[in-house]
Design a protein around this motif. Sequence first.
Motif, PDB file in Angstrom:
ATOM      1  N   GLU A 101       0.835  -1.205   0.000  1.00  0.00           N
ATOM      2  CA  GLU A 101       0.000   0.000   0.000  1.00  0.00           C
ATOM      3  C   GLU A 101       0.869   1.255   0.000  1.00  0.00           C
ATOM      4  O   GLU A 101       0.567   2.231  -0.692  1.00  0.00           O
ATOM      5  CB  GLU A 101      -0.938   0.001   1.218  1.00  0.00           C
ATOM      6  N   GLN A 102       1.957   1.245   0.773  1.00  0.00           N
ATOM      7  CA  GLN A 102       2.852   2.401   0.807  1.00  0.00           C
ATOM      8  C   GLN A 102       3.516   2.607  -0.548  1.00  0.00           C
ATOM      9  O   GLN A 102       3.649   3.736  -1.016  1.00  0.00           O
ATOM     10  CB  GLN A 102       3.917   2.227   1.892  1.00  0.00           C
ATOM     11  N   ALA A 103       3.933   1.515  -1.192  1.00  0.00           N
ATOM     12  CA  ALA A 103       4.567   1.618  -2.509  1.00  0.00           C
ATOM     13  C   ALA A 103       3.572   2.164  -3.531  1.00  0.00           C
ATOM     14  O   ALA A 103       3.922   3.022  -4.348  1.00  0.00           O
ATOM     15  CB  ALA A 103       5.100   0.260  -2.955  1.00  0.00           C
ATOM     16  N   ALA A 104       2.335   1.684  -3.476  1.00  0.00           N
ATOM     17  CA  ALA A 104       1.314   2.177  -4.406  1.00  0.00           C
ATOM     18  C   ALA A 104       1.057   3.657  -4.179  1.00  0.00           C
ATOM     19  O   ALA A 104       0.936   4.439  -5.128  1.00  0.00           O
ATOM     20  CB  ALA A 104       0.015   1.375  -4.248  1.00  0.00           C
ATOM     21  N   SER A 105       1.000   4.045  -2.923  1.00  0.00           N
ATOM     22  CA  SER A 105       0.782   5.451  -2.588  1.00  0.00           C
ATOM     23  C   SER A 105       1.937   6.316  -3.086  1.00  0.00           C
ATOM     24  O   SER A 105       1.730   7.397  -3.645  1.00  0.00           O
ATOM     25  CB  SER A 105       0.614   5.591  -1.076  1.00  0.00           C
ATOM     26  N   SER A 106       3.160   5.820  -2.925  1.00  0.00           N
ATOM     27  CA  SER A 106       4.337   6.562  -3.399  1.00  0.00           C
ATOM     28  C   SER A 106       4.321   6.688  -4.912  1.00  0.00           C
ATOM     29  O   SER A 106       4.636   7.750  -5.453  1.00  0.00           O
ATOM     30  CB  SER A 106       5.622   5.862  -2.960  1.00  0.00           C
ATOM     31  N   ARG A 107       3.952   5.595  -5.603  1.00  0.00           N
ATOM     32  CA  ARG A 107       3.866   5.654  -7.074  1.00  0.00           C
ATOM     33  C   ARG A 107       2.840   6.681  -7.509  1.00  0.00           C
ATOM     34  O   ARG A 107       3.081   7.468  -8.429  1.00  0.00           O
ATOM     35  CB  ARG A 107       3.500   4.279  -7.637  1.00  0.00           C
TER      36      ARG A 107
END
Length: 194
Positions: A101-107
């Motif tokens: 979820e954090q990676a998706a948010s960062s992307r």
Amino acid sequence: MTDNVRSDRTPELEADLPSLMKKVAEGDQEAFTGVFQAVSDPVFGMVSRVLRDRAMSEEVAQEVLVEVWRTAPRYDPGRGSVFAWVLTMAHRRAVDRVRSEQAASSREARVALLDRETEFDQVVEEVEARFEREAVRSCLRGLSELQRQSVTLAYYRGLTYREVAERLAQPLGTIKSRLRDGLMKLRDCLGVTA
């Protein structure tokens, strides 16, 4: 975990779980029902503490329980209790979800920033690319015939050194030398610093 979940973990139930897991590993659905009843609340509790989102916690808890069914043959009672194995799996899956979820948010944040950046001038880009291509062509004309053919086949056609040697009917060592010499001449001609 809530207190009522802990009270469900009786010594008899914990003692019975390894035998149930053995049956689950053999595909016994009824045994899985027993394992499910014993571990589902603790799994949900573990996942909920990590994720702090009920819907996501339910989804991840379900994924963990499916994984318990699929990977039951891998359970090794010599390495720990069924509860420890399942809760470790639950914790890892929950942490993976947080990271995902954090990676998706960062992307999404990076994409949003890119959308706000000023558009580059495509005409300028095309002109610069054309000048670069012409400079490379001009420098290629300054190479010997074997160097030019070797560089063209290796770097523009994607052939390996061995394939270039076969195509040009030259020894591999000769091709390697011509490529090295040709690339050094190109670097000097284009003004590229090493």
